[in-house]
Design a protein around this motif. Structure first.
Motif, PDB file in Angstrom:
ATOM      1  N   LYS A  26       0.828  -1.217   0.000  1.00  0.00           N
ATOM      2  CA  LYS A  26       0.000   0.000   0.000  1.00  0.00           C
ATOM      3  C   LYS A  26       0.861   1.264   0.000  1.00  0.00           C
ATOM      4  O   LYS A  26       0.477   2.290  -0.554  1.00  0.00           O
ATOM      5  N   ALA A  27       2.037   1.191   0.639  1.00  0.00           N
ATOM      6  CA  ALA A  27       2.872   2.395   0.812  1.00  0.00           C
ATOM      7  C   ALA A  27       3.715   2.733  -0.424  1.00  0.00           C
ATOM      8  O   ALA A  27       3.953   3.918  -0.695  1.00  0.00           O
ATOM      9  N   LYS A  30       2.596   5.369  -2.982  1.00  0.00           N
ATOM     10  CA  LYS A  30       2.662   6.742  -2.436  1.00  0.00           C
ATOM     11  C   LYS A  30       4.099   7.257  -2.495  1.00  0.00           C
ATOM     12  O   LYS A  30       4.344   8.414  -2.821  1.00  0.00           O
ATOM     13  N   LYS A  33       4.960   8.158  -6.049  1.00  0.00           N
ATOM     14  CA  LYS A  33       4.300   9.404  -6.422  1.00  0.00           C
ATOM     15  C   LYS A  33       5.049  10.607  -5.833  1.00  0.00           C
ATOM     16  O   LYS A  33       5.195  11.650  -6.477  1.00  0.00           O
ATOM     17  N   ALA A  34       5.557  10.440  -4.626  1.00  0.00           N
ATOM     18  CA  ALA A  34       6.259  11.554  -3.956  1.00  0.00           C
ATOM     19  C   ALA A  34       7.647  11.793  -4.546  1.00  0.00           C
ATOM     20  O   ALA A  34       8.177  12.904  -4.464  1.00  0.00           O
ATOM     21  N   ASP A  85       6.101   8.702   5.546  1.00  0.00           N
ATOM     22  CA  ASP A  85       5.077   9.674   5.124  1.00  0.00           C
ATOM     23  C   ASP A  85       5.442  11.066   5.633  1.00  0.00           C
ATOM     24  O   ASP A  85       5.312  12.064   4.927  1.00  0.00           O
TER      25      ASP A  85
END
Ligand SMILES: [Fe+2]
Ligand SMILES: [Fe+2]
Length: 197
Positions: A26-27, A30, A33-34, A85
């Motif tokens: 799931k991570a 992200k 994308k970052a 995050d």
């Protein structure tokens, strides 16, 4: 006396990693994308595909012990991903963003490497060759992913991070020669009382 066995320890750690891998699945999108570096995005996306494979391989390891796959909250991975995050949000828009993402990803890889190192060894001690072989494959992929991230950091993300943030004192890295950027050079010249061209 506590009568818990090595096999119980093995299955408990296996459940921890099953939960960890699902969280990492799931991570990683992200993180990709970052990232602003195309090579880093690519490396993370490739590792996402490998990580999906890790989930499947762990299910096969459970089968090797006649067990259904079952996860147990991995607080360590949960925490490492939360920190990831946080650091990605803190450094968004900064030249250090890719270096920050690599650092966060490598912390997760090292946790995985330590865990799979133990699981692989224990599967061998428990005499389950098939499980040991599956765990070795996962371990090898984690090591390769970690090494790939180190190479990217050294070749690209760290020098980029240094580019806009270095001062003239730390702009020079003795082992790898000068990594002075035009900005660092201008600052260096000014500090020596010379007007940059
Ligand atoms: Fe993994
Ligand atoms: Fe991994």
């Amino acid at each position: 006396m506590n009568t818990k066995t090595l096999q119980e320890l093995f299955l408990s750690e296996l459940a921890d990693m099953y939960d960890a891998e699902k969280r990492i699945v799931k991570a990683l999108p992200k993180m990709a994308k970052a990232a602003t570096c195309t090579d880093l995005k690519g490396a993370i996306e490739r590792h996402l595909q490998e990580t999906l494979g890790h989930v499947t391989k762990l299910e096969q390891v459970f089968q090797c012990f006649d067990m259904g796959a079952k996860g147990k909250t991995c607080e360590a991975t949960k925490g490492l991903l939360e920190e990831g995050d946080e650091i990605a949000a803190d450094f968004k828009g900064s030249p250090a963003i890719n270096a920050a993402i690599i650092a966060a990803a490598q912390k997760v890889e090292h946790y995985e490497m330590a865990s799979y190192g133990c699981l692989h060894e224990w599967a061998g001690l428990l005499g389950n060759k098939k499980a040991a072989s599956l765990l070795e494959k996962i371990l090898d992929e984690e090591k390769a992913a970690n090494e790939g991230l180190t190479k990217l950091a050294v070749a690209k993300s760290n020098p980029e991070a240094l580019c806009e943030s270095c001062d003239t004192e730390n702009a020079r890295q003795p082992d790898r020669g000068s990594v002075r950027t035009p900005l660092a050079r201008r600052r260096g010249l000014r500090s020596m009382g010379v007007s940059p061209r």
